[in-house]
Motif scaffolding. Structure first.
Motif, short mmCIF file in Angstrom:
data_model
loop_
_atom_site.label_atom_id
_atom_site.label_comp_id
_atom_site.label_asym_id
_atom_site.label_seq_id
_atom_site.Cartn_x
_atom_site.Cartn_y
_atom_site.Cartn_z
N VAL A 563 0.98 -1.25 0.24
CA VAL A 563 -0.05 0.07 0.10
C VAL A 563 0.91 1.78 0.28
O VAL A 563 0.21 2.19 -0.15
CB VAL A 563 -1.24 0.11 1.60
N ALA A 564 1.93 0.95 0.15
CA ALA A 564 3.10 1.93 0.22
C ALA A 564 4.64 1.39 0.41
O ALA A 564 5.15 0.74 0.34
CB ALA A 564 2.79 2.91 1.66
N ASP A 565 5.07 2.25 -0.49
CA ASP A 565 6.91 2.54 -0.46
C ASP A 565 7.55 3.55 -1.28
O ASP A 565 7.14 4.39 -1.43
CB ASP A 565 6.93 1.83 -1.65
N GLY A 566 8.43 3.23 -0.51
CA GLY A 566 9.49 4.71 -0.74
C GLY A 566 10.48 5.09 1.09
O GLY A 566 10.37 4.11 1.32
N THR A 567 10.53 6.04 1.37
CA THR A 567 11.66 5.84 2.42
C THR A 567 11.50 5.65 3.72
O THR A 567 10.22 6.15 3.35
CB THR A 567 13.11 6.81 2.24
N HIS A 568 11.91 6.24 4.49
CA HIS A 568 11.31 5.35 6.04
C HIS A 568 10.72 7.26 5.95
O HIS A 568 10.03 7.18 6.56
CB HIS A 568 12.33 5.24 7.42
N THR A 569 11.32 8.01 6.24
CA THR A 569 10.53 9.83 5.90
C THR A 569 10.02 9.94 5.17
O THR A 569 9.19 10.92 5.95
CB THR A 569 12.65 10.70 5.69
N GLU A 570 9.98 9.81 4.30
CA GLU A 570 8.97 9.79 2.72
C GLU A 570 7.73 8.96 3.63
O GLU A 570 6.26 10.00 4.41
CB GLU A 570 9.08 9.30 1.72
N LEU A 571 7.87 7.89 4.16
CA LEU A 571 6.68 7.03 4.46
C LEU A 571 5.67 7.81 5.89
O LEU A 571 4.88 7.90 6.37
CB LEU A 571 6.65 5.94 5.02
N LEU A 572 6.90 8.05 6.13
CA LEU A 572 6.31 9.27 8.34
C LEU A 572 5.81 10.16 7.40
O LEU A 572 4.19 10.49 7.93
CB LEU A 572 7.19 9.71 8.81
N ALA A 573 6.05 11.25 6.36
CA ALA A 573 5.00 12.16 6.75
C ALA A 573 3.83 11.81 5.39
O ALA A 573 2.70 12.27 5.55
CB ALA A 573 6.26 12.71 5.78
#
Length: 597
Positions: A563-573
């Motif tokens: 459901v989501a794919d990205g860096t740790h920082t991107e997903l938190l945001a």
């Protein structure tokens, strides 16, 4: 280097329509020379034994009654026959026991080799106690029958020889002595039919007891933590009561039939004494002849007593063999395809393409799951409990096959690859690692037994295990307890990480592999892992931000799909669910730390 032992000499006949003895015949035939020599010497011993009554007859007639030959002449003959029987009997038993031991060796190795080849779905539905029972008591029962039934049957051959000698003495008397035999045949057949179901029941219920014991031994910490000893004892008592009922039923049947089968020959003895005594009184039969005749009749009784036990034992062996065949006839579900490709020089390019998968007949755990890991990339897979993260790890080395879609490694569907080459390329460290009751050195070197201590220590340092191993009583030679329970959960995980790193797979899966390790030690391990991840494709299934930070990117799994794919920082945001999953994981970690895990 471990010693290489010879493989089984033969396999069972694969045709399930044949009788259990026909299917087991190749095992016996594989040792035909040893078996044949044992049976020939046994038969020779039987033939010698049959001569003893004849010598006694001649001694009575020629030395005691007529005084024509010195009695010492026959005494020396008896001594000579006894010596021959001792020597031949020794050779027979020696060869027979060796042949029986080899049959047991073949059976055990055959069953174990087959079990190691079966797929994970089989173990998902079968209790380990059932398998342990079949691999031990059932094998022993079959081995005993295959090894000793032919010997007992040869011994029963004494009855035929004895009957020939009885005919030579007096034909009418011999015929009358055999009159009860048809009744013996009918009784033995009815005994056989009535005992088989009970024999099967005994073996099955013994396996139930083994299952309870196995689960209690392996789960002793859970049992004690819940103070459930009485409940478990009650379960064992129920299983033992069911076994006792089956044994009592078996004893009842044996008590009903065995005395009849074993004592029918006594009726023959009564006939011999009645009619034979009349012949002696009339003078048409000598005293030596009636004594020899009675001795031969006693020889007839022994086989009949043995046959009663042989029938009982044969039914148990039949039941045990059929239980073994249930396992041996089980076909592995995950096998190499015809012309399977060898995965060599793996680049570590991994792709899950529209995967749908569920366990057994259950609902889908993964539904449309797609993920690409480029060679050398480190990806963290995050999701709530039950979202299918560990399932992804199990599909990659093809522990299970997908229902739909494909798992692809280096451009090849894993179903096209040879299993051993695929699993050589994919290393997995589970959150609950299994360690063997062996030394620390052997546990780490499990995948590469020939590894030197320098390589073992190197990977132990990378896994953060070298420090605590050095504090053990014998260092790397310390033998750890069953399943590694003499170590803490974190220590077991570090040894499991070192074990996988020693194999140096191009694709590495860490399935919550540091969940039992405190954060400070985890940071030390990460320093080593960062070096190892370079150039290696790594899938990290984790909850801790410290572990997730090792990844190049993070993938969030929910409802069996990404459901989501990205860096740790991107997903938190951008993804509230990601922050929620991490928060729940943080609460769980605090709970575990509070329990002292």
């Amino acid at each position: 280097m471990s010693k290489v032992h010879p493989p089984p000499s033969a396999a069972i006949d694969p045709d399930p329509s044949r009788s259990w003895l026909r299917r087991a015949w190749p095992l016996v035939r594989a040792h035909k020379w040893m078996f044949g020599t044992a049976l020939v010497t046994s038969g020779a011993s039987t033939l010698v034994a049959v001569q003893v009554p004849k010598v006694i007859q001649e001694a009575l007639d020629n030395s005691v009654v007529a005084d024509r030959v010195p009695l010492s002449h026959y005494v020396w003959w008896l001594v000579a026959l006894t010596v021959i029987m001792l020597v031949v009997g020794y050779l027979s038993k020696q060869l027979l026991f060796r042949a029986a031991a080899r049959i047991e060796y073949d059976l055990r190795n055959m069953v174990y080799a087959h079990l190691t080849g079966l797929s994970f779905p089989f173990y998902d539905r079968v209790q380990s106690g059932q398998l342990i029972s079949r691999a031990n008591s059932d094998i022993r029962t079959v081995q005993m029958y295959l090894g000793f039934a032919p010997y007992l049957l040869v011994q029963c051959g004494v009855s035929l020889v004895a009957f020939v000698y009885m005919l030579a003495i007096n034909v009418p008397l011999a015929v009358m002595a055999m009159l009860p035999m048809p009744l013996f045949y009918v009784a033995s057949k009815r005994m056989q039919r009535s005992m088989f179901p009970v024999s099967w029941l005994i073996q099955a219920r013994l396996a139930d007891v083994a299952t309870v014991v196995d689960e209690n031994v392996n789960g002793v910490r859970v049992v004690k933590s819940f103070a459930a000893e009485r409940n478990q004892l009650s379960l064992l008592q129920k299983a033992a009561t069911r076994v006792r009922w089956a044994y009592v039923k078996d004893a009842d049947l044996r008590a009903r039939w065995t005395p009849l089968v074993q004592n029918l020959p006594s009726v023959s003895m009564a006939i011999v004494l009645l009619y034979g005594g009349h012949l002696v009184i009339e003078g048409s039969l000598g005293i030596g002849a009636i004594v020899a005749f009675s001795s031969y009749l006693l020889m007839l009784q022994v086989p009949f007593r043995v046959l009663g036990k042989l029938i009982t034992f044969g039914q148990r062996a039949s039941a045990a063999a059929k239980r073994l065949y249930e396992v041996l006839d089980e076909k592995p579900e995950i096998v190499d395809a015809p012309g399977a490709l060898e995965l060599t020089g793996a680049r570590g390019d991994v792709e899950f393409k529209d995967v749908r998968f569920g366990y057994g007949d259950g609902p889908d755990v993964l539904d449309g799951f797609s993920l690409r890991l480029r060679g050398g990339e480190t990806v963290a897979l995050v999701g709530r409990t039950g979202s299918g993260k560990s399932t992804v790890a199990r599909l990659l080395p093809r522990f299970y096959d997908v229902r739909e879609g494909a798992v692809i490694v280096d451009g090849h569907d894993v179903r096209e690859l040879a299993l051993h080459s695929l699993r050589d390329a994919v290393g997995i460290v589970l959150d609950e690692p299994f360690l063997f009751s062996a030394s620390v050195r052997d546990n780490i070197a499990y995948g590469r037994p020939d590894s030197g201590i320098a390589d073992i220590e190197r990977v132990a340092r990378l896994a953060g295990a070298h420090g605590f191993i050095g504090e053990l009583s014998e260092g790397y030679d310390t033998v750890i307890g069953e399943r590694g329970y003499t170590l803490s959960g974190g220590q077991r995980q570090r040894i499991a990480i070192a074990r996988t790193l020693l194999v140096n797979p191009p694709v590495l899966v860490l399935d919550d592999a540091t969940s039992a390790i405190d954060v400070q030690v985890e940071q030390e391990i990460h320093a080593g892992l960062r070096t190892l991840f370079s150039g290696r494709t790594t899938l990290i299934i984790a909850h801790r931000p410290s572990t997730i930070s090792l990844a190049d990117r993070v993938v969030l799994l929910d409802g069996g799909r990404v459901v989501a794919d990205g860096t740790h920082t991107e997903l938190l945001a951008s993804t509230p669910l990601y922050a929620e999953v991490l928060a729940q994981a943080d609460e769980r970690v605090k709970e575990l730390e509070g329990t002292g895990r």
